[in-house]
Design a protein around this motif. Structure first.
Motif, mmCIF file in Angstrom:
data_model
loop_
_atom_site.group_PDB
_atom_site.id
_atom_site.type_symbol
_atom_site.label_atom_id
_atom_site.label_comp_id
_atom_site.label_asym_id
_atom_site.label_seq_id
_atom_site.Cartn_x
_atom_site.Cartn_y
_atom_site.Cartn_z
ATOM 1 N N GLN A 216 0.821 -1.207 0.000
ATOM 2 C CA GLN A 216 0.000 0.000 0.000
ATOM 3 C C GLN A 216 0.855 1.258 0.000
ATOM 4 O OE1 GLN A 216 -2.579 -0.857 3.425
ATOM 5 N NE2 GLN A 216 -4.291 -0.968 2.002
ATOM 6 N N ALA A 217 1.922 1.254 0.776
ATOM 7 C CA ALA A 217 2.780 2.435 0.852
ATOM 8 C C ALA A 217 3.444 2.737 -0.489
ATOM 9 C CB ALA A 217 3.843 2.233 1.943
ATOM 10 N N ILE A 218 3.855 1.692 -1.186
ATOM 11 C CA ILE A 218 4.508 1.891 -2.487
ATOM 12 C C ILE A 218 3.557 2.542 -3.493
ATOM 13 C CG2 ILE A 218 5.354 0.578 -4.494
ATOM 14 C CD1 ILE A 218 6.901 -1.170 -2.530
ATOM 15 N N GLN A 219 2.262 2.270 -3.348
ATOM 16 C CA GLN A 219 1.304 2.860 -4.282
ATOM 17 C C GLN A 219 1.170 4.373 -4.117
ATOM 18 O OE1 GLN A 219 -0.019 1.175 -6.904
ATOM 19 N NE2 GLN A 219 1.421 -0.338 -6.092
ATOM 20 N N THR A 220 1.706 4.940 -3.033
ATOM 21 C CA THR A 220 1.661 6.394 -2.865
ATOM 22 C C THR A 220 2.756 7.105 -3.651
ATOM 23 O OG1 THR A 220 3.135 6.467 -0.919
ATOM 24 C CG2 THR A 220 0.775 6.077 -0.517
ATOM 25 N N ILE A 221 3.715 6.363 -4.167
ATOM 26 C CA ILE A 221 4.843 7.012 -4.848
ATOM 27 C C ILE A 221 4.367 7.802 -6.060
ATOM 28 C CG2 ILE A 221 6.992 6.630 -6.111
ATOM 29 C CD1 ILE A 221 7.460 4.170 -4.329
ATOM 30 N N VAL A 222 3.583 7.167 -6.921
ATOM 31 C CA VAL A 222 3.110 7.859 -8.119
ATOM 32 C C VAL A 222 2.137 8.975 -7.755
ATOM 33 C CG1 VAL A 222 1.817 7.609 -10.278
ATOM 34 C CG2 VAL A 222 3.492 5.867 -9.611
ATOM 35 N N SER A 223 1.230 8.724 -6.815
ATOM 36 C CA SER A 223 0.201 9.716 -6.498
ATOM 37 C C SER A 223 0.709 10.875 -5.656
ATOM 38 C CB SER A 223 -0.966 9.036 -5.769
ATOM 39 O OG SER A 223 -0.565 8.565 -4.496
ATOM 40 N N ARG A 224 1.813 10.681 -4.905
ATOM 41 C CA ARG A 224 2.259 11.717 -3.982
ATOM 42 C C ARG A 224 3.705 12.181 -4.157
ATOM 43 N NH1 ARG A 224 -2.153 12.185 -4.055
ATOM 44 N NH2 ARG A 224 -3.727 12.303 -2.409
ATOM 45 N N ASN A 225 4.455 11.533 -5.031
ATOM 46 C CA ASN A 225 5.850 11.942 -5.225
ATOM 47 C C ASN A 225 6.193 12.329 -6.659
ATOM 48 O OD1 ASN A 225 6.432 9.318 -2.967
ATOM 49 N ND2 ASN A 225 6.745 11.456 -2.431
ATOM 50 N N VAL A 226 5.501 11.720 -7.615
ATOM 51 C CA VAL A 226 5.767 12.021 -9.028
ATOM 52 C C VAL A 226 4.873 13.176 -9.461
ATOM 53 C CG1 VAL A 226 5.704 11.114 -11.377
ATOM 54 C CG2 VAL A 226 6.417 9.627 -9.493
ATOM 55 N N GLU A 227 5.455 14.135 -10.193
ATOM 56 C CA GLU A 227 4.659 15.251 -10.701
ATOM 57 C C GLU A 227 3.508 14.725 -11.543
ATOM 58 O OE1 GLU A 227 6.988 18.086 -12.802
ATOM 59 O OE2 GLU A 227 8.472 18.315 -11.197
ATOM 60 N N PRO A 228 2.301 15.300 -11.396
ATOM 61 C CA PRO A 228 1.119 14.775 -12.082
ATOM 62 C C PRO A 228 1.240 14.711 -13.605
ATOM 63 C CG PRO A 228 0.464 16.277 -10.350
ATOM 64 C CD PRO A 228 1.957 16.366 -10.441
ATOM 65 N N LEU A 229 2.056 15.584 -14.205
ATOM 66 C CA LEU A 229 2.191 15.586 -15.661
ATOM 67 C C LEU A 229 3.278 14.646 -16.164
ATOM 68 C CD1 LEU A 229 1.708 19.393 -16.454
ATOM 69 C CD2 LEU A 229 0.017 17.540 -16.530
ATOM 70 N N GLN A 230 3.935 13.938 -15.256
ATOM 71 C CA GLN A 230 4.934 12.945 -15.631
ATOM 72 C C GLN A 230 4.297 11.554 -15.584
ATOM 73 O OE1 GLN A 230 7.998 13.378 -16.655
ATOM 74 N NE2 GLN A 230 8.871 15.213 -15.740
ATOM 75 N N ALA A 231 4.630 10.732 -16.584
ATOM 76 C CA ALA A 231 4.066 9.384 -16.638
ATOM 77 C C ALA A 231 4.884 8.428 -15.784
ATOM 78 C CB ALA A 231 4.033 8.880 -18.076
ATOM 79 N N ALA A 232 4.193 7.654 -14.952
ATOM 80 C CA ALA A 232 4.870 6.634 -14.142
ATOM 81 C C ALA A 232 3.860 5.598 -13.686
ATOM 82 C CB ALA A 232 5.554 7.258 -12.932
ATOM 83 N N VAL A 233 4.301 4.355 -13.625
ATOM 84 C CA VAL A 233 3.488 3.255 -13.104
ATOM 85 C C VAL A 233 4.356 2.439 -12.158
ATOM 86 C CG1 VAL A 233 2.324 1.084 -13.660
ATOM 87 C CG2 VAL A 233 1.968 3.080 -15.117
ATOM 88 N N VAL A 234 3.813 2.110 -10.988
ATOM 89 C CA VAL A 234 4.451 1.159 -10.079
ATOM 90 C C VAL A 234 3.415 0.093 -9.754
ATOM 91 C CG1 VAL A 234 5.615 0.783 -7.887
ATOM 92 C CG2 VAL A 234 5.892 2.966 -9.076
ATOM 93 N N SER A 235 3.698 -1.145 -10.108
ATOM 94 C CA SER A 235 2.742 -2.231 -9.888
ATOM 95 C C SER A 235 3.379 -3.358 -9.099
ATOM 96 C CB SER A 235 2.228 -2.784 -11.226
ATOM 97 O OG SER A 235 1.438 -1.837 -11.904
ATOM 98 N N ILE A 236 2.711 -3.758 -8.014
ATOM 99 C CA ILE A 236 3.064 -4.993 -7.319
ATOM 100 C C ILE A 236 2.350 -6.128 -8.043
ATOM 101 C CG2 ILE A 236 2.962 -6.278 -5.147
ATOM 102 C CD1 ILE A 236 4.664 -3.823 -4.864
ATOM 103 N N THR A 237 3.104 -7.077 -8.563
ATOM 104 C CA THR A 237 2.504 -8.134 -9.386
ATOM 105 C C THR A 237 2.545 -9.515 -8.732
ATOM 106 O OG1 THR A 237 4.626 -8.410 -10.517
ATOM 107 C CG2 THR A 237 3.022 -6.919 -11.537
ATOM 108 N N GLN A 238 3.301 -9.653 -7.644
ATOM 109 C CA GLN A 238 3.353 -10.936 -6.935
ATOM 110 C C GLN A 238 3.533 -10.680 -5.444
ATOM 111 O OE1 GLN A 238 6.100 -13.983 -8.615
ATOM 112 N NE2 GLN A 238 6.540 -12.479 -10.208
ATOM 113 N N ILE A 239 2.830 -11.477 -4.612
ATOM 114 C CA ILE A 239 3.092 -11.533 -3.176
ATOM 115 C C ILE A 239 3.128 -13.005 -2.773
ATOM 116 C CG2 ILE A 239 2.282 -10.972 -0.866
ATOM 117 C CD1 ILE A 239 0.952 -8.517 -1.914
ATOM 118 N N HIS A 240 4.218 -13.418 -2.162
ATOM 119 C CA HIS A 240 4.384 -14.808 -1.737
ATOM 120 C C HIS A 240 4.638 -14.852 -0.230
ATOM 121 C CE1 HIS A 240 4.849 -15.883 -5.994
ATOM 122 N NE2 HIS A 240 5.653 -14.833 -6.080
#
Length: 387
Positions: A216-240
């Protein structure tokens, strides 16, 4: 506007080749059967063949008429994905956990169609290098071929690649000059906590709770650290994590990907992941090991070669179906690494079917095989005309 008649005449054979490759998928650096079929087909058409670059890579060399020293590379990827297929086709994967869910079987087949046509006609002045690449799906096949001397041994003045596109309509061809696809980093986050009985959570450092908090914390990087006009995606794709109903696991493993178009944003995201992991590790009194790997660069299409694709496309399909894209794609492609060395362009060929690539129900439309093969062939004849 027509595809090439001679290539249209190969349609049934190309479909048979593609479906055979589809039924026997091989993942990155394991394309032994696939590369063998490619090499045998090329040799059968009288094409010079070289094997072993990047492990299972294959290079075909075709010399045209005349004495021009110009050299053009055409590239197709050969690897499948480590996933199950759910199409119920007669030619569906015979290998559990392996599926051509991205259509690379189609790309390989298209380039084989081009190879046969160019070998039979040689209606160009120069040399064509047919590059059949292994391990595109995140394993570094392009970099492996380059490291093995691809462009020293088989120099290219220009380079072209393609991809099928179920998000386009059948017969549409799209090109985007400039930055066209994002860079990609893959990451592994390994949590070492402390396990305990499921009824005694106070004795644990619960790796499941830590993992979900971290995700959940990692999902704040794009919404709260990257400028809104810059493109970025961070996806968690596996949890074991975990192995029993009554055991709180002490270890967990998260995997995922970062997609960006800017080196600054790429660095920012990686640094924030490391900082967040350090903070959560301190808060939960655990250890978190962070491994972030540069996997793909930004794919940049050169303007000149993009115009070539656009002009050639108008001779292969209805000109109204030739699209110049304005929005880059957040997907990534290791052809980017080749384009950092050689100027070129990467384009998309639309087909019937709306199921996206990397979905277990993805189906490639075999009707586009002559279109892709004709595109490659006409690029060669256009850029290296016989005078």
């Amino acid at each position: 506007m027509p595809t090439i008649d001679r290539i249209d005449g190969y349609a049934d054979e190309l479909t048979a080749i593609r479906r055979d490759l589809h039924a026997h998928p091989e993942i990155g650096f394991e394309e032994v059967r696939t590369s063998g079929i490619v090499a045998d087909k090329l040799k059968g058409w009288g094409i010079e063949v070289h094997r072993g670059l990047g492990g299972t890579g294959v290079i075909g060399v075709i010399k045209g008429k005349g004495s021009s020293g110009k050299r053009i590379g055409l590239r197709a990827d050969m690897d499948a994905l480590p996933m199950e297929e759910n199409t119920n086709l007669k030619w569906s994967s015979k290998i559990p956990g392996r599926f051509h869910g991205c259509g690379h079987d189609g790309h390989t087949t298209m380039l084989l169609g081009t190879a046969r046509y160019l070998a039979e006609t040689r209606n160009f002045d120069g040399t064509v290098h047919l590059i059949f690449q292994p391990a595109e799906e995140g394993l570094g096949g392009a970099r492996a071929m380059i490291k093995d001397g691809l462009f020293e041994k088989f120099p290219c003045d220009e380079l072209y690649g393609l991809h099928n596109a179920p998000d386009l309509n059948h017969g549409e061809i799209a090109i985007l000059p400039g930055p066209a696809m994002a860079s990609a980093d893959f990451f592994d986050l390994r949590i070492t906590g402390y396990g305990a009985h499921g009824a005694m959570p106070e004795r644990s450092k619960d790796a499941v709770i830590i993992a979900t908090t971290l995700a959940q914390a990692i999902q704040t990087i794009v919404s709260r650290n990257v400028e809104p006009l810059q493109a970025a995606v961070v996806s968690i794709t596996q949890i074991h994590a975990g192995s029993a109903y009554n055991v709180i696991p002490g270890d967990a493993h998260l995997c995922g990907t970062i997609r960006t178009f800017s080196k600054e944003v790429r660095t920012l995201v990686s640094e924030r992941i490391r900082t967040i992991c350090a903070g959560i590790a301190a808060a939960y009194q655990c250890a978190i090991d962070v491994d972030i790997r540069d996997t793909f660069n930004v794919l940049v299409n050169q303007v000149e070669q993009s115009k070539v694709v656009e002009e050639v496309a108008r001779t292969v399909v209805d000109p109204a179906k030739v699209i110049t894209r304005t929005q880059p794609k957040m997907g990534s492609e290791d052809f980017a690494d080749m384009l950092e060395t050689i100027p070129g362009a990467y384009f998309w060929v639309g087909h019937d079917g709306s199921v996206p690539v990397h979905n277990p129900g993805f189906v490639l439309d075999d009707k586009i095989l002559p279109i892709g093969a004709s595109m490659f062939a006409r690029i060669i004849e256009t850029r290296m005309p016989v005078v």
